[in-house]
Design a protein around this motif. Structure first.
Motif, PDB file in Angstrom:
ATOM      1  N   ILE A 147      25.210  12.544  34.212  1.00 48.29           N
ATOM      2  CA  ILE A 147      25.536  13.245  35.219  1.00 48.29           C
ATOM      3  C   ILE A 147      24.333  13.695  36.087  1.00 48.29           C
ATOM      4  N   SER A 148      23.116  13.102  36.045  1.00 49.16           N
ATOM      5  CA  SER A 148      22.061  13.461  36.788  1.00 49.16           C
ATOM      6  C   SER A 148      21.822  12.833  37.573  1.00 49.16           C
ATOM      7  N   VAL A 149      21.094  13.047  38.433  1.00 48.48           N
ATOM      8  CA  VAL A 149      21.278  12.379  40.136  1.00 48.48           C
ATOM      9  C   VAL A 149      19.717  13.239  40.447  1.00 48.48           C
ATOM     10  N   SER A 150      19.263  12.160  40.952  1.00 49.97           N
ATOM     11  CA  SER A 150      17.814  12.236  40.909  1.00 49.97           C
ATOM     12  C   SER A 150      17.652  12.338  42.719  1.00 49.97           C
ATOM     13  N   SER A 151      16.672  12.481  43.030  1.00 42.94           N
ATOM     14  CA  SER A 151      17.082  12.955  44.619  1.00 42.94           C
ATOM     15  C   SER A 151      16.512  11.516  45.926  1.00 42.94           C
ATOM     16  N   GLU A 152      15.944  10.947  44.695  1.00 37.66           N
ATOM     17  CA  GLU A 152      15.930   9.216  44.721  1.00 37.66           C
ATOM     18  C   GLU A 152      17.151   8.618  45.523  1.00 37.66           C
ATOM     19  N   GLU A 153      18.268   8.746  44.069  1.00 35.67           N
ATOM     20  CA  GLU A 153      19.075   8.329  44.522  1.00 35.67           C
ATOM     21  C   GLU A 153      20.407   8.820  45.260  1.00 35.67           C
TER      22      GLU A 153
END
Length: 153
Positions: A147-153
Motif C-alpha cells: 500500500i506504499s506508493v513512492s514518489s518515483e512511482e
C-alpha cells in the motif's frame, strides 16, 4: 448495445479527466500514501474507461459490418459464449488485461485500414507495465509494503 452520442462520450471523458486532475492536485498538496494510492486508482480507472469507450467506438463507427467478424465484436465487448446443461447458449463475460485489450484495438484498426504505428518495445509501453503492476498492488494489497506508493512511482 445502446449507441452513445459523441457528446455523451466526451462528457464521460471530461468527468474522468477532472477526477484525475483533482486526485493529482490532492497528491501534490499532500503527498501522503493515501493520496498517491487515490491518484493511482483514479488514473487507472480513467484509462480503463477510455479503453472501453474506444472499443465501443470501434464497433459502432469503424468496423465495417460486412467485414467485422462476430469474434472481433465479441472480443471487443469482452464476451465469450458457453452452453449450459440445457443446451442453451449464453454470454459469459470474459475480461482481459488492459494491454491485451489495447493490442486488440490496434490490430483491428490496422485490419480496417486505419494506419497506426505502435512500438510495443518502447519505454512508454513498458511504463504501462509498471503502472499496471503498481495499480494491481495498490488495489489488491497483501501486506503493508503493497500500500506504499513512492514518489518515483
Amino acid at each position: 448495445m445502446k449507441k452513445k452520442s459523441f457528446f455523451e462520450s466526451d462528457k464521460f471523458a471530461k468527468v474522468l479527466a477532472e477526477d484525475v486532475i483533482q486526485a493529482k492536485q490532492r497528491m501534490e498538496d499532500d503527498p501522503s500514501d493515501s493520496h498517491r494510492r487515490e491518484f493511482v486508482r483514479t488514473t487507472y480507472s480513467a484509462i480503463e474507461a477510455q479503453s472501453w469507450q474506444l472499443k465501443m467506438y470501434l464497433i459502432e463507427h469503424v468496423m465495417d459490418r460486412k467485414k467485422a467478424s462476430v469474434h472481433e465484436v465479441s472480443a471487443l465487448k469482452e464476451e465469450s459464449y458457453a452452453i449450459n446443461d440445457k443446451g442453451e447458449i449464453y454470454i459469459q463475460p470474459k475480461g482481459y488485461s488492459l494491454k491485451v485489450g489495447l493490442r486488440l484495438v490496434f490490430s483491428i484498426l490496422k485490419k480496417h485500414g486505419i494506419p497506426i504505428q505502435i512500438d510495443f518495445g518502447s519505454s512508454e509501453w513498458k511504463n504501462l507495465d509498471r503502472a499496471v503492476k503498481i495499480r494491481n498492488r495498490v488495489t489488491h494489497p497483501k501486506n503493508m509494503t503493497d500500500i506504499s506508493v513512492s514518489s518515483e512511482e
